[in-house]
Scaffold this motif. Structure first.
Motif, PDB file in Angstrom:
ATOM      1  N   UNK A 185     -13.763 -62.307  33.897  1.00 55.57           N
ATOM      2  CA  UNK A 185     -12.789 -61.711  32.976  1.00 55.57           C
ATOM      3  C   UNK A 185     -12.910 -62.373  31.597  1.00 55.57           C
ATOM      4  N   UNK A 186     -13.128 -63.666  31.563  1.00 52.21           N
ATOM      5  CA  UNK A 186     -13.341 -64.345  30.278  1.00 52.21           C
ATOM      6  C   UNK A 186     -14.514 -63.713  29.536  1.00 52.21           C
ATOM      7  N   UNK A 187     -15.619 -63.464  30.240  1.00 47.82           N
ATOM      8  CA  UNK A 187     -16.785 -62.830  29.604  1.00 47.82           C
ATOM      9  C   UNK A 187     -16.394 -61.505  28.963  1.00 47.82           C
ATOM     10  N   UNK A 188     -15.686 -60.680  29.725  1.00 46.87           N
ATOM     11  CA  UNK A 188     -15.322 -59.355  29.233  1.00 46.87           C
ATOM     12  C   UNK A 188     -14.388 -59.441  28.039  1.00 46.87           C
ATOM     13  N   UNK A 189     -13.404 -60.305  28.113  1.00 52.48           N
ATOM     14  CA  UNK A 189     -12.452 -60.414  27.004  1.00 52.48           C
ATOM     15  C   UNK A 189     -13.110 -60.999  25.756  1.00 52.48           C
ATOM     16  N   UNK A 190     -14.028 -61.929  25.937  1.00 56.68           N
ATOM     17  CA  UNK A 190     -14.798 -62.439  24.794  1.00 56.68           C
ATOM     18  C   UNK A 190     -15.617 -61.321  24.168  1.00 56.68           C
ATOM     19  N   UNK A 191     -16.234 -60.493  25.013  1.00 59.88           N
ATOM     20  CA  UNK A 191     -17.037 -59.378  24.495  1.00 59.88           C
ATOM     21  C   UNK A 191     -16.164 -58.366  23.762  1.00 59.88           C
ATOM     22  N   UNK A 192     -15.009 -58.040  24.341  1.00 60.62           N
ATOM     23  CA  UNK A 192     -14.094 -57.091  23.693  1.00 60.62           C
ATOM     24  C   UNK A 192     -13.704 -57.602  22.306  1.00 60.62           C
ATOM     25  N   UNK A 193     -13.473 -58.902  22.196  1.00 61.85           N
ATOM     26  CA  UNK A 193     -13.095 -59.489  20.903  1.00 61.85           C
ATOM     27  C   UNK A 193     -14.212 -59.347  19.860  1.00 61.85           C
ATOM     28  N   UNK A 194     -15.469 -59.220  20.300  1.00 63.78           N
ATOM     29  CA  UNK A 194     -16.575 -59.060  19.343  1.00 63.78           C
ATOM     30  C   UNK A 194     -16.652 -57.644  18.785  1.00 63.78           C
ATOM     31  N   UNK A 195     -15.899 -56.724  19.388  1.00 66.05           N
ATOM     32  CA  UNK A 195     -15.920 -55.323  18.960  1.00 66.05           C
ATOM     33  C   UNK A 195     -14.537 -54.929  18.447  1.00 66.05           C
ATOM     34  N   UNK A 196     -14.309 -55.043  17.139  1.00 67.51           N
ATOM     35  CA  UNK A 196     -12.976 -54.750  16.602  1.00 67.51           C
ATOM     36  C   UNK A 196     -12.443 -53.367  16.978  1.00 67.51           C
ATOM     37  N   UNK A 197     -13.322 -52.352  17.024  1.00 64.35           N
ATOM     38  CA  UNK A 197     -12.875 -51.001  17.367  1.00 64.35           C
ATOM     39  C   UNK A 197     -12.339 -50.948  18.802  1.00 64.35           C
ATOM     40  N   UNK A 198     -13.048 -51.616  19.707  1.00 63.99           N
ATOM     41  CA  UNK A 198     -12.626 -51.646  21.106  1.00 63.99           C
ATOM     42  C   UNK A 198     -11.346 -52.454  21.268  1.00 63.99           C
ATOM     43  N   UNK A 199     -11.286 -53.594  20.624  1.00 59.96           N
ATOM     44  CA  UNK A 199     -10.095 -54.442  20.702  1.00 59.96           C
ATOM     45  C   UNK A 199      -8.863 -53.687  20.201  1.00 59.96           C
ATOM     46  N   UNK A 200      -9.018 -53.011  19.091  1.00 62.33           N
ATOM     47  CA  UNK A 200      -7.907 -52.234  18.512  1.00 62.33           C
ATOM     48  C   UNK A 200      -7.502 -51.093  19.451  1.00 62.33           C
ATOM     49  N   UNK A 201      -8.479 -50.408  20.003  1.00 58.45           N
ATOM     50  CA  UNK A 201      -8.186 -49.300  20.920  1.00 58.45           C
ATOM     51  C   UNK A 201      -7.470 -49.801  22.177  1.00 58.45           C
ATOM     52  N   UNK A 202      -7.879 -50.957  22.688  1.00 58.32           N
ATOM     53  CA  UNK A 202      -7.237 -51.512  23.874  1.00 58.32           C
ATOM     54  C   UNK A 202      -5.785 -51.876  23.576  1.00 58.32           C
ATOM     55  N   UNK A 203      -5.541 -52.466  22.436  1.00 57.24           N
ATOM     56  CA  UNK A 203      -4.162 -52.818  22.068  1.00 57.24           C
ATOM     57  C   UNK A 203      -3.296 -51.575  21.881  1.00 57.24           C
TER      58      UNK A 203
END
Length: 190
Positions: free
Chosen positions: A134-152
């Motif tokens: 899960x740490x890997x995935x969340x770190x990766x999500x943080x590298x993609x601002x569009x994905x991070x924003x969409x998830x929030x």
């Protein structure tokens, strides 16, 4: 460390990365049915992607011995590991880069973005526990601002697009994520 992830650990990780627990739980549910390791073998859950392997090992056609991987489709873990092992025998790094791993099915080729020097180091980290996966995935999500924003924002079509690519509708990732989120939200508020 226990290999199995607890709900309290998932909640802690989601909060520490700035995401709602139910949103992260939805991805875990859809990507791996809440499992990072096979119940039968104890091996990490994988999905080997032949299309990616061909990109990373451009001379793949020269290997006339290790060909099992070429017929791989989305299958059970026995088929996935047979395909992966065949590709690994031909090119270990290309095989690991071409495979999504663990509870949230992060592609190996993201290793550098996440902060690992080698794809093998990323795999070794993921094989330790679902928590690490899960740490890997969340770190990766943080590298993609569009994905991070969409998830929030719980914009499930955009989450599905950035997480799974343009073909996400083929497997109804967006609607499955939305349903999994609603279920997780309901269970959290129960």
């Amino acid at each position: 460390m226990e290999k199995k992830l607890s709900d309290s650990q998932l909640h802690e990780l989601a909060m520490s990365f700035g995401y709602e627990y139910a949103s992260v739980k939805a991805i875990v549910e859809v990507e791996s049915n809440q499992r990072g390791f096979s119940e039968k073998t104890g091996r990490i859950i994988i999905q080997f992607e032949p299309t990616w392997f061909k990109r990373f090992k451009t001379d793949w056609q020269k290997d006339t011995v290790n060909k099992t991987w070429q017929a791989n489709k989305v299958g059970d873990q026995t088929a996935e590991w047979a395909a992966f092992n065949s590709a690994f025998a031909s090119s270990p790094n290309a095989a690991m880069k071409s495979t999504s791993i663990g509870m949230m099915q992060i592609m190996g080729f993201h290793y550098a973005e996440i902060g690992f020097k080698t794809v093998g180091a990323m795999w070794d980290f993921a094989k330790l526990s679902e928590y690490n996966q899960v740490i890997l995935a969340l770190c990766w999500i943080k590298t993609m601002p569009q994905l991070s924003k969409a998830l929030k924002a719980k914009d499930w079509p955009k989450v599905a697009y950035y997480y799974n690519g343009s073909g996400y509708k083929t497997f109804s990732y967006d609607t499955r994520l939305a349903r999994a989120y609603q279920l997780a939200k309901k269970q959290t508020n129960a």
